[in-house]
Write an enzyme that holds these catalytic residues in place. Structure first.
Site, PDB file in Angstrom:
ATOM      1  NE  ARG A   1      -8.761   1.015   6.431  1.00 14.44           N
ATOM      2  CZ  ARG A   1      -9.331   1.529   5.295  1.00 14.44           C
ATOM      3  NH1 ARG A   1     -10.545   2.778   5.485  1.00 14.44           N
ATOM      4  NH2 ARG A   1      -9.254   1.360   3.657  1.00 14.44           N
TER       5      ARG A   1
ATOM      6  CB  SER B   1      -1.865  -3.447  -0.928  1.00 17.85           C
ATOM      7  OG  SER B   1      -2.761  -3.671   0.061  1.00 17.85           O
TER       8      SER B   1
ATOM      9  CG  ASP C   1      -4.147  -3.213  -3.030  1.00 21.55           C
ATOM     10  OD1 ASP C   1      -3.637  -3.739  -3.531  1.00 21.55           O
ATOM     11  OD2 ASP C   1      -3.730  -1.609  -2.430  1.00 21.55           O
TER      12      ASP C   1
HETATM   13  C1  BG6 Z   1      -7.391   1.497   0.703  1.00 17.03           C
HETATM   14  C2  BG6 Z   1      -7.427  -0.048   0.272  1.00 17.03           C
HETATM   15  O1  BG6 Z   1      -8.809   1.856   0.418  1.00 17.03           O
HETATM   16  O2  BG6 Z   1      -7.324   1.894  -0.268  1.00 17.03           O
HETATM   17  C3  BG6 Z   1      -6.358  -0.576   0.296  1.00 17.03           C
HETATM   18  O3  BG6 Z   1      -8.105  -0.200   1.749  1.00 17.03           O
HETATM   19  C4  BG6 Z   1      -5.524   0.764  -0.576  1.00 17.03           C
HETATM   20  O4  BG6 Z   1      -6.364  -2.015   0.695  1.00 17.03           O
HETATM   21  C5  BG6 Z   1      -5.821   1.985  -0.734  1.00 17.03           C
HETATM   22  O5  BG6 Z   1      -4.265  -0.594  -0.679  1.00 17.03           O
HETATM   23  C6  BG6 Z   1      -4.660   2.108  -1.274  1.00 17.03           C
HETATM   24  O6  BG6 Z   1      -4.894   3.598  -1.676  1.00 17.03           O
HETATM   25  P1  BG6 Z   1      -3.883   4.215  -0.758  1.00 17.03           P
HETATM   26  O7  BG6 Z   1      -4.006   6.190  -0.911  1.00 17.03           O
HETATM   27  O8  BG6 Z   1      -3.941   4.469   0.826  1.00 17.03           O
HETATM   28  O9  BG6 Z   1      -2.742   3.894  -1.310  1.00 17.03           O
HETATM   29  C1  GLC Z   2       2.048  -1.646  -4.905  1.00 23.38           C
HETATM   30  C2  GLC Z   2       1.834  -3.262  -4.710  1.00 23.38           C
HETATM   31  C3  GLC Z   2       0.753  -3.991  -5.730  1.00 23.38           C
HETATM   32  C4  GLC Z   2      -0.205  -3.056  -4.695  1.00 23.38           C
HETATM   33  C5  GLC Z   2      -0.233  -1.294  -5.475  1.00 23.38           C
HETATM   34  C6  GLC Z   2      -1.303  -0.631  -4.691  1.00 23.38           C
HETATM   35  O1  GLC Z   2       2.681  -1.708  -6.558  1.00 23.38           O
HETATM   36  O2  GLC Z   2       3.565  -4.140  -5.243  1.00 23.38           O
HETATM   37  O3  GLC Z   2       0.150  -4.887  -4.632  1.00 23.38           O
HETATM   38  O4  GLC Z   2      -1.803  -3.222  -4.901  1.00 23.38           O
HETATM   39  O5  GLC Z   2       0.832  -0.959  -4.824  1.00 23.38           O
HETATM   40  O6  GLC Z   2      -1.520  -0.732  -2.793  1.00 23.38           O
END
Ligand code: BG6
Ligand code: GLC
Ligand code: BG6
Ligand code: GLC
Length: 876
Positions: free
Chosen positions: A498, A562, A616
């Protein structure tokens, strides 16, 4: 013959009283329901193995069996059988002839199976009431059903059989056990389902056995444990206890039977008698001119002319009246359509009564079991066999329904005794799923190991060595409300990529407004070159700026990235290694902020001020920290799994300074990469790991996060299918496809509100052609896998909150955790189990879960705002 539920409840109460009477030492001699001890004290436990013989006498067929039970870890068994006729000379002749006949048949069977040279143990299923004092002895109390053999009553049938077998020089068989068919059925079903504690036969005769507490069995020494009691419920009513319910037809039938005055309950229920009851009713109706124009045929006057199979056929309503018409015509009756309808009706009433009466007595047994266990609700399994139950089109359903109405406090599984391949199915399923059920002790170990890794990762000497990396983030404080301005945020690494515009207002109109756009990142970009990946990101930013009409503005940007990054300041982050679904080349070991800057420069279209790179988890924690300064832990259970938390500076050895706190990105997904939790990993986990982009890495993440749960499920399903327990043993093309089970499906299937039919529909969508049994199993597998994920995640979180508590040096800690409502975390079961586990494993912490709907983008912008403010202050 129509019995209301009140009447059935009354029958149930009467039967309960009969059971008590039969169990009492003083009352037993006059009791009609004999409650015979079977000397069977436990269900098979799966360690049984070897080769056995069995003969089965007393049902509609007389059979010899050869059973092989393998000790191959899969609990499989093989059954070979042969039936032998039982002519009237055998069932109503004399004892010596009967036992010689049995021995002859057995010898023939051993001949055909090539077993004559072997010494084999034999189990003798003898489906008549026997008083036993040990397993291999039984005195026949009375013949029942269609048997009436002279000279056997009051003698031990095992010794008679042994004597007959001795006459055969060529075979060597050792009679080791005498069992009633109800007991045999309970054991057969118990082999598949350990919960089975009732055996029920509804066939030629009817009877039930169940596991009774030894302390209630006054006829056998000892108070410990349980023993199976053969109730011989067929004799219920022989003392007149059911006379008010018996009709003139029941009395007439009884008078014409082999054992008048005996087995009165059985005669209202079992298949040997129902046809005859129908015949007697039709006869009377015809005589009264209500049927067939009043014309009675010779066939209708002949005992036994209507059999159970006719009643069953006539009750197949879907086939209309044709069956009924054909059967009646065969009896030389000339039925009109109305006659056929009426006869169908009679059949239904008679067989419905049978199911209802059976249900009432079974309800009494279930209630007794529940009370014995002092439970308010009980889950149990009833093992069933018998022709009436198995072949009548409606009987089973009627019985189940009535039982559920009469004992709403019992969740009953009715398990049909299945020979051959069906055996051991439940046990094999349990064996496959057992490693997923982590006992509390194991979870505590996981918590403690996680705790040790968290501590180790903070040490200076651990740098580059620790599996749980404990990365400093240079995020030291929460927003103070003075932040304001327009910021851009990027959010890369979850399910969606995003780009966001975040407007923050300070002061009295303090608020945060967000605009965002989701972009897809195609697989070839995720796993292409680093340059392609960052060019794609910049391309998306360009589109977004265009779309928002802000291309000229040089906005400060916060980059939620992330993946594990080693940071030396808030705007520098070296990628330690890709995780999840990313594997772009030339990125590992590089600074991702530099790579982003270079890509912006390459495009040469707009400029951005990259102020912060954040994980994240950190962004998520900050998102809520804006509202609640108590938020000191951020948790992601999404595509990946990770936690960050505020740590005291003095504990972070590699960062200078001892004052205040800094947020640590634990990167706990890598927990276990040193093998410390290998003992809880299953073979399915190993398969998922081996098939992943990063084998051997992120072992904890692979057991707990959305990207992998579906794969674990798929691996289990493949294994169960190979074992013949699912999808009729056929591994379909779609089941072979990696990734077909998205977390979304998993949470749908696992949701309690979804009925099995919908589960089936979901499976169909996935191209998996399933039966109802398949959907039950799939649902169970999904539940087991996501429960384990939640418990493991809870064990990790318990370690973090406990650490926070000890840092603060308080008896009790109030703390807020922010889990994202991501793919995994939003399913009810996961979050409930997660909470329960944390409560259990960190009892001194009161953890509040504050769900953040806003994702991490808002937090990233806030961090950017804080950094910008501090930066400006510094410059000044
Ligand atoms: C989102 C966050 O809501 O959730 C992201 O904005 C995050 O930063 C993500 O990585 C994690 O959840 P998923 O299910 O999308 O991996
Ligand atoms: C993976 C990444 C970590 C992140 C997590 C959740 O473990 O290594 O940095 O926070 O996924 O998205
Ligand atoms: C068989 C069992 O399947 O069912 C027998 O092996 C049992 O032990 C019988 O007696 C009862 O059903 P039916 O209809 O054959 O009397
Ligand atoms: C008769 C027998 C009993 C048996 C039942 C079912 O009731 O007496 O022992 O279990 O039939 O076959």
């Amino acid at each position: 013959m129509r019995l209301s539920d009140d009447v059935l409840l009354d029958v149930m109460a009467r039967f309960q009283a009969e059971m008590v009477k039969g169990l009492g030492r003083d009352t037993n001699p006059t009791a009609t329901v004999k409650m015979l001890p079977s000397f069977v004290r436990s269900l098979p436990d799966g360690s049984e193995k070897g080769e056995f013989l069995a003969v089965d006498l007393g049902g509609s067929q007389f059979r010899a069996h050869q059973v092989k039970v393998f000790d191959d870890g899969r609990q499989s068994s093989q059954l070979e059988s042969k039936s032998y006729p039982t002519p009237k000379e055998v069932t109503q002749g004399n004892g010596a002839e009967l036992f010689d006949y049995i021995a002859d048949c057995l010898s023939d069977f051993m001949e055909t199976r090539n077993l004559k040279n072997k010494k084999l143990p034999l189990g003798f299923t003898f489906s008549f009431p026997c008083r036993q004092t040990k397993l291999e002895e039984g005195v026949l109390l009375a013949w029942t059903k269609h048997f009436r053999v002279r000279g056997v009553q009051d003698t031990d049938v095992v010794s008679s059989l042994r004597r007959a077998l001795q006459k055969h020089q060529d075979i060597d068989v050792d009679v080791l056990a005498l069992v009633n068919d109800t007991v045999g059925t309970m054991m057969t079903c118990g082999y598949d389902d350990q919960r089975c504690e009732v055996g029920l036969i509804i066939g030629t005769g009817t009877n039930a056995c169940y596991m009774e507490e030894m302390r209630h069995i006054s006829l056998v020494e000892g108070d410990e444990g349980r023993m199976c009691i053969n109730t011989e419920w067929g004799a219920f009513g022989d003392d007149g206890a059911l006379d008010d319910l018996r009709t003139e037809f029941d009395r007439e039938l009884d008078l014409g039977s082999l054992n008048p005055g005996k087995q009165l309950f059985e005669k209202m229920i079992s298949s040997l008698y129902l046809g005859e009851l129908v015949r007697l009713i039709l006869l009377k109706m015809t005589k009264e001119g209500l049927l067939f124009n009043g014309k009675v045929s010779t066939a209708l006057l002949t005992k036994g002319k209507i059999e159970m199979k006719h009643v069953s056929a006539m009750e197949k309503y879907k086939e209309g009246l044709s069956n009924t018409k054909e059967i009646l015509t065969g009896l030389n009756l000339f039925p009109s359509e109305e006659d056929c309808v009426a006869v169908q009706h009679v059949c239904t009433i008679v067989s419905f009564r049978s199911a209802n009466l059976c249900a009432a007595a079974l309800a009494a047994i279930l209630t007794r079991l529940r009370e014995n266990k002092k439970l308010l609700r009980m889950r149990t399994t009833v093992g069933i066999d018998g022709g009436l139950y198995k072949t009548h089109p409606k009987f089973a359903k009627r019985l189940h329904k009535a039982v559920r109405r009469l004992v709403p406090t019992c969740d009953v599984r009715f398990l049909l005794s299945a020979g051959g391949s069906g055996r051991g199915a439940r046990r094999r399923l349990d064996a496959a799923l057992a490693p997923f059920l982590l006992p509390p002790g194991t979870l505590r170990e996981v918590r403690d190991k996680m705790r040790a890794e968290l501590e180790y990762g903070l040490k200076r000497e651990a740098q580059g060595k620790a599996t749980v990396k404990m990365l400093p983030t240079y995020v030291c404080g929460t927003p103070d409300g003075t932040e304001k301005g327009k910021f851009l945020a990027l959010d890369l690494g979850g399910t969606n990529f995003r780009v966001l515009l975040v407007k923050i207002k300070s002061g009295r109109r303090r608020s945060v407004q967000m605009y965002n756009k989701i972009f897809a990142i195609p697989l070839e970009i995720m796993q292409g070159t680093g340059e392609e990946l960052f060019d794609h990101i910049v391309q998306c930013i360009a589109e977004f700026l265009e779309y928002m009409g802000i291309k000229g503005a040089r906005l400060p940007l916060g980059f939620t990235f992330s993946f594990p990054c080693r940071q030396a300041s808030i705007d520098k982050g070296t990628l330690v290694g890709w995780t999840k679904g990313f594997k772009a080349t030339d990125c590992e070991g590089e600074d991702v902020v530099d790579m982003l800057r270079e890509a912006i420069r390459r495009r040469n279209e707009f400029d951005l001020d990259i102020v912060a790179v954040v994980n994240d988890t950190v962004g998520t924690m900050m998102t809520c920290g804006y509202e609640d300064p108590n938020c000191e832990i951020g948790l992601i259970a999404g595509t990946g799994s990770n936690v960050c938390y505020m740590e005291d500076m003095k504990n972070i050895e590699i960062v200078e300074g001892n004052e205040g706190k800094m947020c640590i990105n634990t990167e706990w997904g890598a927990f276990g990469d040193n093998g410390c939790i290998d003992y809880i990993r299953t073979k399915y986990d190993r398969e998922v790991d081996e098939g992943s982009l990063n084998p051997g890495k992120q072992r904890y993440e692979k057991m707990t996060s959305g990207m992998y749960l579906g794969e674990i499920v798929r691996q289990i399903l493949i294994d169960l299918t190979k074992q013949g327990l699912l999808f009729r043993g056929h591994i379909s093309e779609s089941l072979r496809k990696r990734g077909i089970f998205e977390t979304k499906f998993l949470s749908q299937i696992e949701s309690d509100r979804l009925a099995l039919l919908q589960v089936r529909r979901i499976l169909q969508q996935l191209g998996l052609d399933s039966t109802c049994d398949d959907s039950i199993i799939v649902k169970e597998v999904c539940g087991v896998v996501s429960t384990r994920a939640a418990r493991l995640c809870g064990a990790g979180l318990a370690a973090v909150v406990e650490k926070k508590r000890e840092n603060r040096g308080v008896e009790r800690l109030q703390i807020t955790v922010v889990p994202l409502p991501s793919a995994v975390c939003s399913f009810a079961l996961f979050s409930t189990v997660l909470r329960e586990t944390v409560k259990e494993l960190a009892p001194q912490c009161d953890v509040t879960f504050m769900l953040s709907e806003d994702g991490s983008g808002k937090g990233a912008a806030l961090i950017t705002a804080v950094a910008k403010r501090l930066h400006n202050v510094g410059q000044k």
